[in-house]
Design a protein around this motif. Structure first.
Motif, PDB file in Angstrom:
ATOM      1  N   MET A 181       1.357  -0.920   0.074  1.00 30.69           N
ATOM      2  CA  MET A 181       0.241  -0.146   0.191  1.00 30.69           C
ATOM      3  C   MET A 181       1.038   1.419  -0.065  1.00 30.69           C
ATOM      4  N   ALA A 182       1.804   0.574   0.751  1.00 31.29           N
ATOM      5  CA  ALA A 182       2.551   2.481   1.190  1.00 31.29           C
ATOM      6  C   ALA A 182       3.610   2.499  -0.129  1.00 31.29           C
ATOM      7  N   LEU A 183       3.999   0.871  -1.064  1.00 29.76           N
ATOM      8  CA  LEU A 183       4.831   1.205  -1.289  1.00 29.76           C
ATOM      9  C   LEU A 183       4.462   1.848  -2.746  1.00 29.76           C
TER      10      LEU A 183
ATOM     11  N   VAL B 101      -1.496   2.060 -10.154  1.00 31.78           N
ATOM     12  CA  VAL B 101      -2.690   2.263  -9.602  1.00 31.78           C
ATOM     13  C   VAL B 101      -4.169   1.075  -9.611  1.00 31.78           C
ATOM     14  N   VAL B 102      -3.972   0.502  -9.889  1.00 34.79           N
ATOM     15  CA  VAL B 102      -5.141  -0.621  -9.546  1.00 34.79           C
ATOM     16  C   VAL B 102      -4.402  -1.129  -8.349  1.00 34.79           C
ATOM     17  N   PHE B 103      -3.271  -1.809  -8.204  1.00 36.59           N
ATOM     18  CA  PHE B 103      -2.936  -2.429  -6.833  1.00 36.59           C
ATOM     19  C   PHE B 103      -3.122  -1.766  -6.107  1.00 36.59           C
ATOM     20  N   HIS B 104      -3.208  -0.215  -6.041  1.00 33.17           N
ATOM     21  CA  HIS B 104      -3.567   0.968  -4.818  1.00 33.17           C
ATOM     22  C   HIS B 104      -5.147   0.717  -4.488  1.00 33.17           C
TER      23      HIS B 104
ATOM     24  N   GLN C 259       2.112  11.672   4.944  1.00 28.39           N
ATOM     25  CA  GLN C 259       2.720  11.118   6.020  1.00 28.39           C
ATOM     26  C   GLN C 259       2.286  10.279   6.329  1.00 28.39           C
ATOM     27  N   SER C 260       1.314   9.000   5.715  1.00 24.60           N
ATOM     28  CA  SER C 260       0.571   8.011   5.716  1.00 24.60           C
ATOM     29  C   SER C 260       1.957   7.354   5.625  1.00 24.60           C
ATOM     30  N   ALA C 261       2.187   7.271   4.516  1.00 31.21           N
ATOM     31  CA  ALA C 261       2.762   6.654   3.807  1.00 31.21           C
ATOM     32  C   ALA C 261       4.378   6.235   4.543  1.00 31.21           C
ATOM     33  N   PHE C 262       4.665   7.054   5.062  1.00 33.58           N
ATOM     34  CA  PHE C 262       6.131   7.345   5.736  1.00 33.58           C
ATOM     35  C   PHE C 262       6.239   6.169   6.716  1.00 33.58           C
ATOM     36  N   GLN C 263       5.033   6.886   7.223  1.00 29.32           N
ATOM     37  CA  GLN C 263       5.144   6.442   9.192  1.00 29.32           C
ATOM     38  C   GLN C 263       4.561   4.553   8.635  1.00 29.32           C
ATOM     39  N   SER C 264       4.062   4.029   7.811  1.00 34.95           N
ATOM     40  CA  SER C 264       3.449   2.532   7.417  1.00 34.95           C
ATOM     41  C   SER C 264       4.916   2.075   6.567  1.00 34.95           C
TER      42      SER C 264
ATOM     43  N   THR D 264      -4.447   2.684   9.310  1.00 37.79           N
ATOM     44  CA  THR D 264      -4.418   3.626   8.540  1.00 37.79           C
ATOM     45  C   THR D 264      -3.353   4.414   8.917  1.00 37.79           C
ATOM     46  N   ASN D 265      -2.990   4.655   9.996  1.00 34.66           N
ATOM     47  CA  ASN D 265      -2.184   5.315  10.716  1.00 34.66           C
ATOM     48  C   ASN D 265      -3.528   7.606  10.990  1.00 34.66           C
ATOM     49  N   THR D 266      -4.483   6.316  11.458  1.00 34.68           N
ATOM     50  CA  THR D 266      -5.289   7.512  11.749  1.00 34.68           C
ATOM     51  C   THR D 266      -4.657   8.492  12.438  1.00 34.68           C
ATOM     52  N   GLY D 267      -3.937   7.959  13.419  1.00 32.34           N
ATOM     53  CA  GLY D 267      -3.869   8.250  15.297  1.00 32.34           C
ATOM     54  C   GLY D 267      -4.641   8.843  16.308  1.00 32.34           C
ATOM     55  N   ALA D 268      -5.843   8.181  15.931  1.00 30.70           N
ATOM     56  CA  ALA D 268      -6.854   8.254  16.845  1.00 30.70           C
ATOM     57  C   ALA D 268      -6.073   7.778  18.526  1.00 30.70           C
ATOM     58  N   CYS D 269      -5.721   6.403  18.318  1.00 25.20           N
ATOM     59  CA  CYS D 269      -5.474   5.405  19.175  1.00 25.20           C
ATOM     60  C   CYS D 269      -3.886   5.857  20.402  1.00 25.20           C
ATOM     61  N   GLU D 270      -2.903   6.835  19.477  1.00 20.93           N
ATOM     62  CA  GLU D 270      -1.979   7.617  20.019  1.00 20.93           C
ATOM     63  C   GLU D 270      -2.836   8.764  21.016  1.00 20.93           C
ATOM     64  N   VAL D 271      -3.974   9.376  20.533  1.00 21.66           N
ATOM     65  CA  VAL D 271      -4.470  10.073  21.331  1.00 21.66           C
ATOM     66  C   VAL D 271      -5.647  10.016  22.410  1.00 21.66           C
ATOM     67  N   GLU D 272      -6.431   8.804  22.442  1.00 24.87           N
ATOM     68  CA  GLU D 272      -6.705   8.082  23.634  1.00 24.87           C
ATOM     69  C   GLU D 272      -6.154   7.212  24.774  1.00 24.87           C
ATOM     70  N   CYS D 273      -4.756   6.913  24.412  1.00 24.53           N
ATOM     71  CA  CYS D 273      -3.971   5.982  25.532  1.00 24.53           C
ATOM     72  C   CYS D 273      -3.844   6.830  26.430  1.00 24.53           C
TER      73      CYS D 273
END
Ligand code: HEM
Ligand code: SF4
Ligand code: FES
Lengths: 209, 249
Positions: free
Chosen positions: A1-3, A54-57, A163-168, B216-225
């Protein structure tokens, strides 16, 4: 997903740069488009990779969404999502759906005619045709409107997604995460706003011709 | 204070359950949320009715037993507190308060507000430990030097009390914050490095088996923990998982 998402982020930057050229010079735009449209590396290596990404995503995005819905079969009577997470982060599937709908129109508009022109009708390549085609498409008010709305949703998608992609991918650290978040916010505003600007530019300029 | 409570009542696992409304009066702002429920239960018992079942133990924010989804948030409106640390002064006279159990496929309701959170224990059993031979001369862990920064981060991760608020609040009912805290507390220490690869793979595998959702990295957990466990731990677990998947056999 992130890739796949990171790949799309790079692709989007590249696509934006080429579109931006069309604002400054019709000739330069034609030249770059001609290169992209005829270079075998772009056509037969990069293009299939892009399509796969695109399709994978979006397929993975929906699979995740369905699994996540299943993980809470009984809903809360009262759930205050806004108390702890942004709208963007909670509605990636909705913003994604808008982008997907737009992509269908976009392929219909540019890609199918292009494939038809090049590989089915086997027309001889005319390296000066691209700018005219672009301007013609943006002559339609409805198309421009749909285009602008989609890019607002793309902006919302990326406002969380970048930023989510980096976190993942596991990239989170006090040294660079604030920088990634800042770059992500600018990316999510500047690129979609730029696409909207280009569309409006051609819509208004085209009307003068 | 006089309040209206809307509480989830469910006789047992099979019962469909429903929200029921109860008025309570003379609630002091200095009471904790659980004491307020004690008042309600006393009233129900006096009226010959079934009291509301809810989990609790230490009542001082360290055991992780209390739960409750209060007005749309895990552990109610406060930050970095558990429900037993929530005081009634956070509410106003005349308020209506919604009280529901944690909702997740992996946390089935046992009765009323009590859920079965043993899924988290099974994630621990899958790898949340270091294997040490304890027969004979046990070596003092302090003889192994640990950089202070790592020790601090490991300790921060270890403050997770396993309450499950992260799962309850996550729109995907994902247990990533819990699991990542438990992976991190060992991954950061030399003692934990030996089994690091198997640990992360097994714990994540168990987490998926239990039917938790995807992060999906919404971050809700960190806020409520209640313990302020950071999203950095999830990123660390993602790194550990990636490297274990690539290099593991
Ligand atoms: C084809 C239409 C699209 C759909 C249906 C779609 C759907 C989704 C969904 C459901 C997610 C949520 C998964 C998550 O939060 O981890 C997501 C994440 C993301 N999307 Fe899209 N998306 C689409 C197009 C795009 C495009 C064109 C881009 C970038 C140019 C993009 C960039 C991202 C990024 C960066 C993430 C975060 C990935 C992560 O955290 O691992 N998406 N997308
Ligand atoms: S990470 Fe926080 S919210 Fe989740 S179980 Fe541990 S203490 Fe509770
Ligand atoms: S009862 Fe122990 S943390 Fe609330």
């Amino acid at each position: 997903m992130a890739l796949s998402a990171l790949f799309l982020l790079i692709f989007l930057l590249q696509h934006f740069s080429i579109n931006l050229i069309s604002v400054f010079s019709a000739d330069a735009f034609n030249e770059v488009s001609h290169f992209m449209g005829t270079n075998p590396l772009v056509q037969f290596v990069m293009q299939p990779i892009l399509m796969f990404a695109v399709v994978f995503h979006f397929v993975m995005g929906f699979v995740l969404e369905i699994q996540n819905k299943k993980a809470r079969p009984q809903k809360y009577a009262y759930y205050k999502g806004s108390a702890n997470a942004s709208w963007m982060s909670r509605n990636m599937a909705i913003s994604g759906l808008f982008i997907l709908g737009f992509l269908a129109i976009h392929m219909w508009d540019f890609w199918f005619p292009e494939m038809q022109y090049k590989y089915i009708a086997m027309n001889p390549e005319d390296p000066t045709r691209y700018f005219g085609e672009l301007q013609h498409k943006f002559g339609d008010v409805w198309r421009v409107l749909v285009y602008c709305i989609t890019f607002v949703f793309l902006g919302l998608h990326l406002m969380h997604g970048f930023q989510s992609a980096f976190q993942s991918m596991g990239a989170n650290g006090s040294r660079f995460t604030p920088t990634i978040k800042t770059i992500g916010k600018w990316y999510a505003i500047v690129i979609p706003a730029g696409f909207i600007f280009i569309a409006l530019f051609h819509a208004l300029n085209g009307a003068n011709h | 204070m006089n309040l209206t409570l809307k509480i989830w009542r469910q006789k047992n696992k099979q019962d469909k359950g429903r929200m029921e409304t109860y008025p309570v009066s003379n609630i002091s702002g200095d009471m904790s949320f659980l004491e307020m429920l004690d008042v309600l239960n006393e009233q129900l018992i006096n009226d010959g009715k079934e009291p509301v079942a809810f989990d609790h133990d230490c009542r001082e924010g360290i055991c992780g037993m209390c739960s409750l989804f209060i007005n749309g948030e895990a552990h109610g409106p406060g930050r970095e507190i558990t429900t037993c640390q929530l005081h009634m002064r956070s509410f106003k006279d005349g308020d209506t308060i919604h009280i529901e159990p944690w909702r997740a496929a992996a946390f089935p309701v046992v009765k009323d507000l009590v859920t079965d959170r043993s899924a988290l224990d099974r994630i621990m059993n899958a790898g949340g430990f270091v294997s040490v031979n304890t027969s004979g001369n046990t070596i003092d862990a302090n003889t192994i030097p640990v950089p202070k920064a790592d020790a601090d981060k490991a300790f921060d991760a270890a403050t997770c009390i396993g309450c499950g608020a992260c799962v309850a609040t996550c729109k995907n009912a994902s247990a990533m914050l819990f699991t990542s805290a438990k992976v991190s507390q060992l991954a950061l220490l030399p003692q934990g490095k030996v089994e690091a690869h198997d640990r992360v793979l097994n714990m994540v595998h168990q987490m998926d088996l239990e039917g938790f959702g995807n992060c999906t990295n919404t971050g809700a957990c960190e806020v409520e923990c209640p313990k302020g466990i950071s999203l950095e731990n999830i990123a660390r677990m993602n790194r550990e998982y990636l490297s274990a998947s690539v290099t593991g056999e």
